[in-house]
Design a protein around this motif. Sequence first.
Motif, PDB file in Angstrom:
ATOM      1  N   GLN A 146       0.828  -1.205   0.000  1.00 20.53           N
ATOM      2  CA  GLN A 146       0.000   0.000   0.000  1.00 20.53           C
ATOM      3  C   GLN A 146       0.865   1.259   0.000  1.00 20.53           C
ATOM      4  N   ALA A 147       1.893   1.247   0.828  1.00 12.24           N
ATOM      5  CA  ALA A 147       2.776   2.414   0.891  1.00 12.24           C
ATOM      6  C   ALA A 147       3.501   2.626  -0.433  1.00 12.24           C
ATOM      7  N   LEU A 148       3.917   1.533  -1.076  1.00 11.92           N
ATOM      8  CA  LEU A 148       4.609   1.656  -2.361  1.00 11.92           C
ATOM      9  C   LEU A 148       3.677   2.180  -3.441  1.00 11.92           C
ATOM     10  N   VAL A 149       2.416   1.760  -3.404  1.00 13.91           N
ATOM     11  CA  VAL A 149       1.450   2.279  -4.380  1.00 13.91           C
ATOM     12  C   VAL A 149       1.367   3.790  -4.269  1.00 13.91           C
ATOM     13  N   VAL A 150       1.237   4.283  -3.051  1.00 15.13           N
ATOM     14  CA  VAL A 150       1.155   5.734  -2.849  1.00 15.13           C
ATOM     15  C   VAL A 150       2.446   6.420  -3.290  1.00 15.13           C
ATOM     16  N   LEU A 151       3.574   5.805  -2.968  1.00 11.56           N
ATOM     17  CA  LEU A 151       4.865   6.390  -3.344  1.00 11.56           C
ATOM     18  C   LEU A 151       4.963   6.581  -4.851  1.00 11.56           C
ATOM     19  N   PHE A 152       4.598   5.552  -5.613  1.00  7.84           N
ATOM     20  CA  PHE A 152       4.736   5.642  -7.062  1.00  7.84           C
ATOM     21  C   PHE A 152       3.631   6.493  -7.694  1.00  7.84           C
ATOM     22  N   VAL A 153       2.444   6.471  -7.096  1.00  6.20           N
ATOM     23  CA  VAL A 153       1.373   7.322  -7.614  1.00  6.20           C
ATOM     24  C   VAL A 153       1.726   8.791  -7.422  1.00  6.20           C
ATOM     25  N   ALA A 154       2.410   9.091  -6.342  1.00  2.56           N
ATOM     26  CA  ALA A 154       2.796  10.477  -6.066  1.00  2.56           C
ATOM     27  C   ALA A 154       3.948  10.952  -6.945  1.00  2.56           C
ATOM     28  N   ALA A 155       4.537  10.056  -7.724  1.00  3.49           N
ATOM     29  CA  ALA A 155       5.677  10.424  -8.583  1.00  3.49           C
ATOM     30  C   ALA A 155       5.429   9.957 -10.010  1.00  3.49           C
ATOM     31  N   PRO A 156       4.454  10.554 -10.722  1.00  2.00           N
ATOM     32  CA  PRO A 156       4.180  10.141 -12.104  1.00  2.00           C
ATOM     33  C   PRO A 156       5.383  10.227 -13.031  1.00  2.00           C
ATOM     34  N   PRO A 157       6.251  11.264 -12.912  1.00  2.09           N
ATOM     35  CA  PRO A 157       7.430  11.279 -13.799  1.00  2.09           C
ATOM     36  C   PRO A 157       8.316  10.052 -13.642  1.00  2.09           C
ATOM     37  N   LEU A 158       8.404   9.528 -12.409  1.00  3.62           N
ATOM     38  CA  LEU A 158       9.210   8.329 -12.190  1.00  3.62           C
ATOM     39  C   LEU A 158       8.613   7.141 -12.933  1.00  3.62           C
ATOM     40  N   ILE A 159       7.303   6.983 -12.879  1.00  2.00           N
ATOM     41  CA  ILE A 159       6.639   5.874 -13.575  1.00  2.00           C
ATOM     42  C   ILE A 159       6.805   6.034 -15.082  1.00  2.00           C
ATOM     43  N   ARG A 160       6.645   7.246 -15.583  1.00  2.83           N
ATOM     44  CA  ARG A 160       6.795   7.464 -17.039  1.00  2.83           C
ATOM     45  C   ARG A 160       8.220   7.162 -17.485  1.00  2.83           C
ATOM     46  N   THR A 161       9.194   7.494 -16.649  1.00  3.41           N
ATOM     47  CA  THR A 161      10.583   7.202 -16.988  1.00  3.41           C
ATOM     48  C   THR A 161      10.855   5.705 -16.970  1.00  3.41           C
ATOM     49  N   MET A 162      10.317   5.013 -15.972  1.00  3.95           N
ATOM     50  CA  MET A 162      10.550   3.577 -15.844  1.00  3.95           C
ATOM     51  C   MET A 162       9.972   2.799 -17.025  1.00  3.95           C
ATOM     52  N   PHE A 163       8.809   3.244 -17.528  1.00  4.00           N
ATOM     53  CA  PHE A 163       8.126   2.517 -18.600  1.00  4.00           C
ATOM     54  C   PHE A 163       8.217   3.236 -19.944  1.00  4.00           C
ATOM     55  N   PHE A 164       9.067   4.275 -20.043  1.00  2.00           N
ATOM     56  CA  PHE A 164       9.306   5.000 -21.302  1.00  2.00           C
ATOM     57  C   PHE A 164       7.991   5.530 -21.880  1.00  2.00           C
ATOM     58  N   LEU A 165       7.166   6.112 -21.022  1.00  2.00           N
ATOM     59  CA  LEU A 165       5.904   6.688 -21.473  1.00  2.00           C
ATOM     60  C   LEU A 165       6.134   8.124 -21.941  1.00  2.00           C
ATOM     61  N   PRO A 166       5.248   8.651 -22.789  1.00  2.00           N
ATOM     62  CA  PRO A 166       5.398  10.041 -23.236  1.00  2.00           C
ATOM     63  C   PRO A 166       5.321  11.007 -22.058  1.00  2.00           C
ATOM     64  N   LYS A 167       6.141  12.045 -22.105  1.00  2.00           N
ATOM     65  CA  LYS A 167       6.140  13.057 -21.058  1.00  2.00           C
ATOM     66  C   LYS A 167       4.972  14.010 -21.275  1.00  2.00           C
ATOM     67  N   ASP A 168       4.456  14.564 -20.168  1.00  3.50           N
ATOM     68  CA  ASP A 168       3.405  15.560 -20.317  1.00  3.50           C
ATOM     69  C   ASP A 168       4.033  16.927 -20.577  1.00  3.50           C
ATOM     70  N   GLU A 169       3.186  17.930 -20.821  1.00  4.76           N
ATOM     71  CA  GLU A 169       3.694  19.236 -21.238  1.00  4.76           C
ATOM     72  C   GLU A 169       4.536  19.901 -20.154  1.00  4.76           C
TER      73      GLU A 169
END
Length: 424
Positions: A384-407
């Motif tokens: 649960q704590a890890l879910v919150v940690l990663f949800v609070a850091a969208p740029p980290l998730i986008r970097t990890m999965f090579f997702l498009p960056k937002d504006e």
Amino acid sequence: MSETVPAPQTPQPRTVAPETDAPRSNRVLREILRGSVVTSFLALVVALLIGGVLIAVTDEEVRAAAGYLFARPGDTVAAIGNAVYGGYEALFRGAIYNSRADDLLTGLRPLTNTLGNAAPLIAAGLGVALAFRVGMFNIGAQGQILFGAAFSALLTFRLDLPIGLQLPLTLVAGIVGGAIWAGIAGLLKARTGAHEVILTIMLNYIAVYLVDWMVSTAGVLQKAGSNQPISEATPVSGRFPDLFGPQFPNLDVGFLVVIVATVFVWWLMERSSLGLRMRAVGENPHAARAAGISVPRIYVYAMLFAGGLAGLAAMNQVQGAVTSGFDSHIDAGFGFDAITVALLGRSRAWGTFVAGILFGALKAGSYTMQASEGIPVDIVLVVQALVVLFVAAPPLIRTMFFLPKDESEKSARARARAARKAVA
């Protein structure tokens, strides 16, 4: 004859085709990948992967097989696979469907347990999320739950009315009690400018000790003929009926009330004029004040709504899960878990609803994990704590999965590159 040396040419910047020239399907896909739904789902995936590592590390068979890893590495790999699969299979079996049950209805009981656990989480999470949208950090759901339960018990437990009157009156009293307790913080913030974090923390402590005194004092809330710090039992006519009968005791009508509350919060924040003013204050209170919106009044309204929703969470406990009497632990940690649920739901009504069900599933499944696989419940808390940690850091998730960056990320990177060129 002298040769003419051509003048040096200034390199022209490359022209990049604007994003609007891309095919429509590409733009739609890019927006989906940038969206909060995808990042939240991937945050859950990463948290479960790390949780799997923790399950493997704490498993006795894995540790035993690791002792001869280089001699027979296949045993270690098999032990890791069995541990992780067994843990998450137990989680699914305890939260969604028990494939080992004798019949379909018994197999579906874990799902009803999940929904029953989720009801107070959703209600309290909606209150926290609504305050977030107004720019207020309401961490006082614990106190609002406690006072809502105590207020309802004081006013309604001794009335002995028929179910048609007792049940809604008990429910409304709990909602009003939660709204009163949160309204104190909202009024103090509006009148004095005191920060709501300090106010709600202090009100949490006051509510805990106040309810402790109430349930320990004869003639106030203490159960008659008992010297234990516990209240009277909830009147039978004030309890939520089971939604699908006694075979599913953890799911009652309170879950339907929570669905109605979710629809109300969605309508309030997304469709009503009051919700528009609330969102305007949350975005920029100075601009909202310049536009003629009474910011102090909006703060009071927001806390009243937030406290009422926390009071609804209290009633899901008092009228549903804990009907034999309550004490100062009636909130069962929902007051602080609600902050997590609201963050995971991105402070949106339906996002909070889904997040509450997810956390209800984790709670329901954790007991089966511990009982059948010997996995500590703390592992689920870490997930649960890890879910919150990663949800609070969208740029980290986008970097990890090579997702498009937002504006905003693109503009920040562009500014960083410009600053580096200026320094060079």
